[in-house]
Motif scaffolding. Structure first.
Motif, PDB file in Angstrom:
ATOM      1  N   GLY A  96      33.816  49.746  55.630  1.00  0.00           N
ATOM      2  CA  GLY A  96      33.670  50.741  56.486  1.00  0.00           C
ATOM      3  C   GLY A  96      33.825  52.087  55.679  1.00  0.00           C
ATOM      4  N   LEU A  97      33.383  52.233  54.670  1.00  0.00           N
ATOM      5  CA  LEU A  97      33.586  53.387  53.675  1.00  0.00           C
ATOM      6  C   LEU A  97      32.279  53.829  53.469  1.00  0.00           C
ATOM      7  CD1 LEU A  97      35.761  51.837  50.576  1.00  0.00           C
ATOM      8  CD2 LEU A  97      36.498  53.271  52.564  1.00  0.00           C
ATOM      9  N   PRO A  98      32.290  55.325  53.302  1.00  0.00           N
ATOM     10  CA  PRO A  98      30.889  56.127  53.204  1.00  0.00           C
ATOM     11  C   PRO A  98      30.248  55.720  51.956  1.00  0.00           C
ATOM     12  CG  PRO A  98      33.005  57.506  53.404  1.00  0.00           C
ATOM     13  CD  PRO A  98      33.626  56.212  53.219  1.00  0.00           C
ATOM     14  N   THR A  99      28.837  55.750  52.201  1.00  0.00           N
ATOM     15  CA  THR A  99      28.094  55.273  51.035  1.00  0.00           C
ATOM     16  C   THR A  99      27.304  56.165  50.290  1.00  0.00           C
ATOM     17  OG1 THR A  99      26.243  54.735  52.435  1.00  0.00           O
ATOM     18  CG2 THR A  99      27.760  52.920  52.199  1.00  0.00           C
ATOM     19  N   ASP A 100      27.904  57.513  50.607  1.00  0.00           N
ATOM     20  CA  ASP A 100      27.358  58.783  49.822  1.00  0.00           C
ATOM     21  C   ASP A 100      27.484  58.576  48.161  1.00  0.00           C
ATOM     22  OD1 ASP A 100      27.081  59.480  52.609  1.00  0.00           O
ATOM     23  OD2 ASP A 100      28.864  60.869  52.210  1.00  0.00           O
ATOM     24  N   PRO A 101      26.311  59.301  47.705  1.00  0.00           N
ATOM     25  CA  PRO A 101      26.439  59.145  46.322  1.00  0.00           C
ATOM     26  C   PRO A 101      27.622  59.894  45.834  1.00  0.00           C
ATOM     27  CG  PRO A 101      24.077  59.899  46.948  1.00  0.00           C
ATOM     28  CD  PRO A 101      25.051  60.020  48.177  1.00  0.00           C
ATOM     29  N   LEU A 102      28.289  59.473  44.629  1.00  0.00           N
ATOM     30  CA  LEU A 102      29.324  59.883  44.151  1.00  0.00           C
ATOM     31  C   LEU A 102      29.341  61.178  43.130  1.00  0.00           C
ATOM     32  CD1 LEU A 102      30.857  56.609  42.330  1.00  0.00           C
ATOM     33  CD2 LEU A 102      32.059  57.894  44.218  1.00  0.00           C
ATOM     34  N   PRO A 103      30.304  62.163  43.060  1.00  0.00           N
ATOM     35  CA  PRO A 103      29.995  63.115  42.300  1.00  0.00           C
ATOM     36  C   PRO A 103      29.754  62.779  40.984  1.00  0.00           C
ATOM     37  CG  PRO A 103      32.052  63.196  43.436  1.00  0.00           C
ATOM     38  CD  PRO A 103      31.433  61.940  43.705  1.00  0.00           C
ATOM     39  N   GLU A 104      28.869  63.664  40.150  1.00  0.00           N
ATOM     40  CA  GLU A 104      28.490  63.312  38.804  1.00  0.00           C
ATOM     41  C   GLU A 104      29.519  62.696  37.829  1.00  0.00           C
ATOM     42  OE1 GLU A 104      25.697  65.402  35.594  1.00  0.00           O
ATOM     43  OE2 GLU A 104      25.632  66.173  37.326  1.00  0.00           O
ATOM     44  N   ALA A 105      30.531  63.553  37.846  1.00  0.00           N
ATOM     45  CA  ALA A 105      31.577  63.063  36.900  1.00  0.00           C
ATOM     46  C   ALA A 105      32.112  61.541  37.177  1.00  0.00           C
ATOM     47  CB  ALA A 105      32.944  64.167  37.144  1.00  0.00           C
ATOM     48  N   ALA A 106      32.451  61.368  38.714  1.00  0.00           N
ATOM     49  CA  ALA A 106      32.841  59.858  38.782  1.00  0.00           C
ATOM     50  C   ALA A 106      31.776  59.058  38.526  1.00  0.00           C
ATOM     51  CB  ALA A 106      33.320  60.067  40.235  1.00  0.00           C
ATOM     52  N   ALA A 107      30.478  59.351  38.657  1.00  0.00           N
ATOM     53  CA  ALA A 107      29.324  58.238  38.517  1.00  0.00           C
ATOM     54  C   ALA A 107      29.082  58.093  37.183  1.00  0.00           C
ATOM     55  CB  ALA A 107      28.153  58.830  39.206  1.00  0.00           C
ATOM     56  N   ALA A 108      29.348  59.031  36.187  1.00  0.00           N
ATOM     57  CA  ALA A 108      29.186  58.872  34.830  1.00  0.00           C
ATOM     58  C   ALA A 108      30.449  58.012  34.104  1.00  0.00           C
ATOM     59  CB  ALA A 108      29.039  60.125  34.251  1.00  0.00           C
ATOM     60  N   ARG A 109      31.496  58.080  34.690  1.00  0.00           N
ATOM     61  CA  ARG A 109      32.806  57.323  34.062  1.00  0.00           C
ATOM     62  C   ARG A 109      32.345  55.976  33.622  1.00  0.00           C
ATOM     63  NH1 ARG A 109      37.232  56.786  38.027  1.00  0.00           N
ATOM     64  NH2 ARG A 109      36.908  54.700  38.144  1.00  0.00           N
ATOM     65  N   PRO A 110      32.601  55.572  32.397  1.00  0.00           N
ATOM     66  CA  PRO A 110      32.274  54.090  32.081  1.00  0.00           C
ATOM     67  C   PRO A 110      33.243  53.255  32.751  1.00  0.00           C
ATOM     68  CG  PRO A 110      33.662  55.146  30.286  1.00  0.00           C
ATOM     69  CD  PRO A 110      33.162  56.227  31.452  1.00  0.00           C
ATOM     70  N   GLY A 111      32.810  51.815  33.181  1.00  0.00           N
ATOM     71  CA  GLY A 111      33.535  50.788  33.968  1.00  0.00           C
ATOM     72  C   GLY A 111      32.902  49.592  33.544  1.00  0.00           C
ATOM     73  N   PRO A 112      33.278  48.495  34.193  1.00  0.00           N
ATOM     74  CA  PRO A 112      32.935  47.169  33.601  1.00  0.00           C
ATOM     75  C   PRO A 112      31.473  47.013  34.232  1.00  0.00           C
ATOM     76  CG  PRO A 112      35.045  47.297  35.058  1.00  0.00           C
ATOM     77  CD  PRO A 112      34.569  48.666  35.242  1.00  0.00           C
ATOM     78  N   ARG A 113      30.883  46.112  33.531  1.00  0.00           N
ATOM     79  CA  ARG A 113      29.371  45.821  33.748  1.00  0.00           C
ATOM     80  C   ARG A 113      29.532  45.119  35.125  1.00  0.00           C
ATOM     81  NH1 ARG A 113      28.401  44.280  29.319  1.00  0.00           N
ATOM     82  NH2 ARG A 113      26.899  45.815  28.448  1.00  0.00           N
ATOM     83  N   TYR A 114      28.400  45.316  35.836  1.00  0.00           N
ATOM     84  CA  TYR A 114      28.205  44.405  37.063  1.00  0.00           C
ATOM     85  C   TYR A 114      27.962  42.928  36.596  1.00  0.00           C
ATOM     86  CZ  TYR A 114      25.459  42.680  41.118  1.00  0.00           C
ATOM     87  OH  TYR A 114      25.015  42.092  42.296  1.00  0.00           O
ATOM     88  N   PRO A 115      28.681  41.871  37.057  1.00  0.00           N
ATOM     89  CA  PRO A 115      28.895  40.745  36.649  1.00  0.00           C
ATOM     90  C   PRO A 115      27.476  39.970  36.517  1.00  0.00           C
ATOM     91  CG  PRO A 115      30.554  41.257  38.103  1.00  0.00           C
ATOM     92  CD  PRO A 115      29.778  42.195  38.206  1.00  0.00           C
ATOM     93  N   ALA A 116      26.565  40.182  37.365  1.00  0.00           N
ATOM     94  CA  ALA A 116      25.154  39.413  37.507  1.00  0.00           C
ATOM     95  C   ALA A 116      24.602  39.856  36.279  1.00  0.00           C
ATOM     96  CB  ALA A 116      24.724  39.604  38.855  1.00  0.00           C
ATOM     97  N   ASP A 117      24.863  41.077  35.411  1.00  0.00           N
ATOM     98  CA  ASP A 117      24.013  41.435  34.550  1.00  0.00           C
ATOM     99  C   ASP A 117      24.889  40.851  33.211  1.00  0.00           C
ATOM    100  OD1 ASP A 117      22.454  42.783  36.108  1.00  0.00           O
ATOM    101  OD2 ASP A 117      23.476  44.725  35.629  1.00  0.00           O
TER     102      ASP A 117
END
Length: 997
Positions: free
Chosen positions: A142-163
């Motif tokens: 039930g959370l918003p699906t709007d695009p993230l701010p650029e800074a938050a989206a660019a932050r490095p994180g874990p790879r998608y496990p299916a990749d």
């Protein structure tokens, strides 16, 4: 009701407790990251309730968590324990259904789950990309699906496990029966994460059969999404490890040639720099001998995970994580997953009988599940069928293993008898990685009837492989996703415990037939050109199996040729210790098998002597070669090729023993004979020409040596190829002669280019590469480039000690140079310590009368002079001069060099007259032997001018010095360090430089 759900979703979702099975840790990390980017607080909670806790109570405990509970559904979530679907359905209906608004779920499996999981209304994340998976996750919470701010989206994180990571290779398939070990996985992960850059090395160590490899594989799958590169390397043998690591080069996109030495260097450099990928994981599997490969473990920003039975890795900057046998709870859980027909009580009894050893549990439970035999019957058979007088197959696994294996082999014989034949064939290769493709590549007519069907029928072959895999007897080594379950791949992995018991359990008649097949398979795989560096990886793959196939007992000419070619490869690639061991065994075995004077034995003795000579055993090789020369001369005559080859070896021994005149005479005669028999341009003639040049150099006849080496180099470039190891060897020799003649810039130019090619073609650790680098360091030193020389001298000596050992002739030669350099430009205490070790090494290797002993004592006298021990230095230098004169003659450049140093010390102890007389004599002789502008002659002239000044004969001193300075400036340049030093009236000295023979 819908309104209530919306309210919980909007408010409670600000804190989410994520419940997941440890197997799905990568998914948990990704989900947590995606939620935290949107301001959600995520508490990760691994689902692993104790077996004794009722499932209903465990779910109620989960509900004590904060906020919304997000369950990550997978096969593993429901198997922890393990617990059946019936138990789960009851608990879900009783606990979750009444309060389902607290729960949300996502599913990462397509397998059938307990029916009552529908209460979770899980969002399906399978078979979708990362963006769609994130959208479905957010919608479910039930959370918003709007695009993230650029800074938050660019932050490095874990790879998608299916990749999968960008580079992925050699990793075994994931073991879907993996059980427990959560604490060990966490400990390994924490140790790697907390390590600093360049120090991320963890060793999983424990006895055979405890599941170290399976643990490492599970680590890769759980945490692999955090890496850009995951590369799995078998590390039980140095040569194979080097080969497999080199294969990473094209995967990293590195621009290299085909030579594996070039690829290995590029890979290690890339990992060290973290370019192009800073996040890499290298798994070294089965590294039981740290001293064999520790120097090849990459450093850099990535991580290294090692599996080993040897805790000595702690001495090589590795964190140790001990892997014990299963605890009983893990054993029971594993057995129930492996053999679902058993009850928990039966699983507990079986685990006790098999002493909780994972490998044995895996193999036994696998076939017991398919058998009609009860656990009670099996345990009775296991306990009563052991001969208590039988010695254990190995000290680190249970005696029960032997009986368990007898039972399993009987099972295999009854179902797919071909699988037993295949297993027995594999036992005549070395344990570990077995290249079964060599068997399949054999011509059909060469196989006995018993095996031809197995080898020639792909269906039967795959059926045999599948049966062995089903019972965990072997595992596949080709593990890419495209490999079919029934495919044999390129190789299989056979555990050493299995290997031992299978060989022991084999009838003699079968053993002889199978071993013959493996011998012929190895012989057929022989590339036939051990001098070609491009083929060394293939020899590296073959050589570990020679011992296990007992090739030394074979009378097959092809198998015997394989042995000789492998010995040649070991000599050229620098695997001296392994080669000497094989050669020694072969000398004994072939002498008994064929007789001491069989032609094959002479071939063998030649290759064996090369290896002994490489480690400085010149007296031992002289005895071998003299026997061969005398016999072959009598039997075949002086111009027989076998006799000439043995004579060439004897000449090399004489050079090693310091008998240079005899070596020169023999080398001259050998070259004439080869020219008469084969002509000027044959490869054997060129080798003889090369050897004559070495004899000339050792006699101090540098101009003649240079001319022979020039002709040899040019001919080899035409006859062979620019990157052939012999061509590169000639480049070292030619550059050495240029340097010894004072043509420093020419020598440096050639040697710089040659070092680069050596590293690319032969690898950084090859002895010939080390020789090339050492000569380049000497070129830097003579040219006055002290910082470059210092760095290269140090690196070469360190690698020589590590790769070859401290007492090796090459290492000792490197140490002699390092000591001389340190005496003048670094640490005098270090110079003295190294020099003392060098003198001791040469006395042990050679004799007190050898010129190398005299020369290094002369070097040591200069160190004693610098620390103020003048009298000791003077006596040592005088002795060195006398010994050198007796060893090589009064007019040899080495004797003249020693005399320059003695003259300096005579001045220091108050005998200037004899000092001046000596430098005058040296100047006259050096001018006659080497020419007036040779560096040694120029040093003698400058020293003589200093001695004349000491006698107050200023007019003669001025004249001698002026002429010498003019010649120095004209020969080396006005700003060369030797010219500048002489102009500043620093008295010259001379360093003795040991040469390779």
């Amino acid at each position: 009701m819908p309104g209530t759900r919306k309210q919980v979703g909007a408010i409670g979702a600000q804190t989410v407790t994520l419940s997941f099975a440890g197997f799905n840790r990568a998914w948990a990390a990704w989900i947590a990251d995606r939620l935290e980017r949107r301001g959600v607080t995520v508490v990760q909670q691994r689902w692993d309730p104790p077996v004794e806790v009722p499932l209903e109570d465990a779910l109620r405990d989960l509900m004590l968590s904060r906020g919304r509970i997000l369950v990550l559904l997978s096969d593993w979530y429901f198997q922890v324990g393990p617990r059946g679907h019936k138990e789960w359905n009851r608990a879900l209906r009783e606990v979750v259904a009444p309060d389902q608004e607290r729960f949300a779920a996502v599913s990462v499996t397509t397998s059938a789950l307990p029916g009552a999981t529908s209460v979770y209304a899980a969002a399906d994340l399978t078979n979708v990309g990362a963006d769609e998976a994130e959208r479905r996750l957010l919608v479910r919470l039930g959370l918003p699906t709007d695009p993230l701010p650029e800074a938050a989206a660019a932050r490095p994180g874990p790879r998608y496990p299916a990749d999968t990571p960008e580079v992925w290779g050699g990793v075994p398939r994931r073991n879907t029966r993996f059980t427990g070990r959560e604490e060990l996985l966490s400990k390994a992960y924490t140790a790697l994460q907390d390590a600093g850059t360049g120090a991320g090395v963890v060793t999983l160590h424990g006895m055979s059969g405890v599941g170290k490899t399976q643990l490492a594989a599970e680590y890769v799958y759980r945490f692999g999404s955090e890496y850009d590169v995951v590369w799995w390397v078998p590390a039980d043998r140095r040569a194979l490890y080097r080969q497999k690591l080199a294969e990473l080069a094209p995967e990293l996109g590195l621009s290299t040639g085909a030579e594996y030495g070039e690829r290995l260097r590029a890979v290690r450099d890339s990992l060290r720099r973290g370019d192009p990928h800073p996040h890499w994981l290298l798994v070294l599997d089965g590294a039981d001998e740290p001293e064999q490969i520790w120097d090849l473990v990459p450093t850099g920003p990535g991580h290294v995970l090692i599996t080993s039975r040897n805790p000595e890795w702690s001495e090589h900057n590795s964190n140790l994580v001990e892997v014990p046998i299963y605890n009983r709870e893990e054993s029971v859980a594993f057995i129930l997953r492996r053999a679902p027909r058993l009850t928990r009580t039966e699983a507990d009894r079986l685990a006790e009988a098999l002493e909780d050893l994972p490998l044995l549990l895996d193999q036994t439970a696998g076939w017991l599940n398919d058998s009609d035999m009860s656990v009670e019957e099996y345990i009775e058979l296991l306990g009563g069928g052991i001969d208590r007088d039988v010695v254990k197959v190995s000290a680190d696994f249970p005696l029960a293993f032997q009986t368990a294996w007898s039972i399993l082999l009987n099972k295999l014989r009854d179902t797919v008898p071909e699988s037993v034949d295949l297993l027995r064939l594999c036992s005549f290769f070395a344990p570990g990685s077995i290249p079964v493709r060599l068997l399949k590549e054999m011509p059909p007519g060469e196989l006995p009837e018993q095996l031809s069907g197995l080898m020639n029928d792909p269906l039967l072959w795959n059926k045999a492989i599948s049966q062995l895999r089903q019972y965990s007897v072997v595992r596949l080594e080709s593990h890419e996703a495209v490999v079919d379950e029934s495919s044999s791949g390129e190789s299989v992995y056979l555990h050493r415990m299995v290997h031992q018991i299978v060989r022991k359990d084999m009838p003699e008649r079968d053993a002889q037939e199978f071993i013959d097949v493996v011998r012929r398979a190895l012989a057929a795989a022989d590339p036939g050109r051990p001098t070609d560096t491009r083929l060394w990886p293939r020899y590296a793959e073959i050589t570990p199996h020679l011992k296990w196939a007992d090739v030394l007992r074979s009378t097959d000419p092809a198998v015997q040729s394989l042995v000789l070619n492998c010995l040649r490869y070991m000599y050229l690639s620098g695997e001296y210790r392994a080669g000497i061991k094989l050669g020694s065994r072969a000398m004994t075995a072939w002498g008994e098998l064929m007789g001491e004077i069989h032609p094959r034995v002479w071939d063998l003795s030649y290759n064996y002597a090369n290896l002994l000579r490489a480690v400085g055993d010149y007296a031992g090789t002289e005895a071998i070669e003299r026997a061969a020369v005398d016999h072959l001369r009598t039997e075949r005559g002086t111009h027989d090729l076998e006799h000439l080859r043995a004579a060439s070896g004897l000449a090399a021994d004489l050079r090693g023993l310091g008998q240079y005149d005899e070596a020169y005479e023999m080398s001259s005669w050998i070259l004439s004979a080869y020219r008469e028999l084969l002509g000027d341009q044959d490869s054997l003639t060129l080798s003889a020409q090369n050897n004559l040049a070495i004899s000339l150099r050792l006699l101090g006849r540098y101009e003649e040596a240079l001319e022979f080496n020039r002709r040899t180099l040019e001919a080899r470039r035409q006859l062979l190829r620019q990157r052939h190891s012999w061509t590169l060897y000639s480049e070292i020799n030619y550059a050495t002669d240029l340097r010894l003649l004072g043509r420093y810039s020419e020598a440096e130019s050639l040697q710089t280019q040659s070092v680069r090619v050596h590293r690319l073609v032969m690898g950084n650790e090859n002895p010939q590469t080390l020789r090339a680098e050492h000569n380049l360091a000497l070129c830097y030193y003579r040219s006055g480039q002290r910082s470059q020389a210092a760095e290269l001298f140090t690196r070469v000596l360190e690698r020589g000690e590590r790769v070859l050992g401290e007492s090796d002739p090459l290492t000792t030669m490197f140490a002699a140079s390092q000591s001389c350099f340190a005496r003048e430009h670094a640490d005098i205490d270090q110079a003295r310590a190294i020099s003392e070790k060098v003198m001791e090494a040469y006395v042990d290797m050679l004799s007190d009368q050898h010129p190398y002993v005299a020369g290094t004592r002369g070097n040591h006298a200069l160190i004693l002079r610098n620390v103020g021990e003048r009298d000791h230095a003077h006596h040592l230098a005088e002795d060195a001069l006398a010994d050198m004169g007796r060893a090589v003659g009064e007019n040899h450049p080495w004797t003249l060099g020693c005399a320059i140093n003695v003259a300096a010390l005579r001045n220091l102890v108050g005998d200037p007259e004899s000092a001046a007389a000596l430098t005058e004599s040296v100047t006259t002789r050096a001018t006659e032997i080497l020419g007036r502008t040779h560096p040694l002659t120029l040093s003698a002239r400058i020293a003589h001018a200093a001695d004349l000044r000491g006698l107050r004969d200023r007019q003669r001193a001025e004249k001698v010095e002026t002429e010498a300075l003019g010649d120095l400036a004209a020969t080396l340049g006005a700003q060369h360090v030797h010219t500048v030093s002489a102009r500043s009236r620093n008295r010259p000295y001379w360093d003795f430089e040991p040469q390779m023979i």
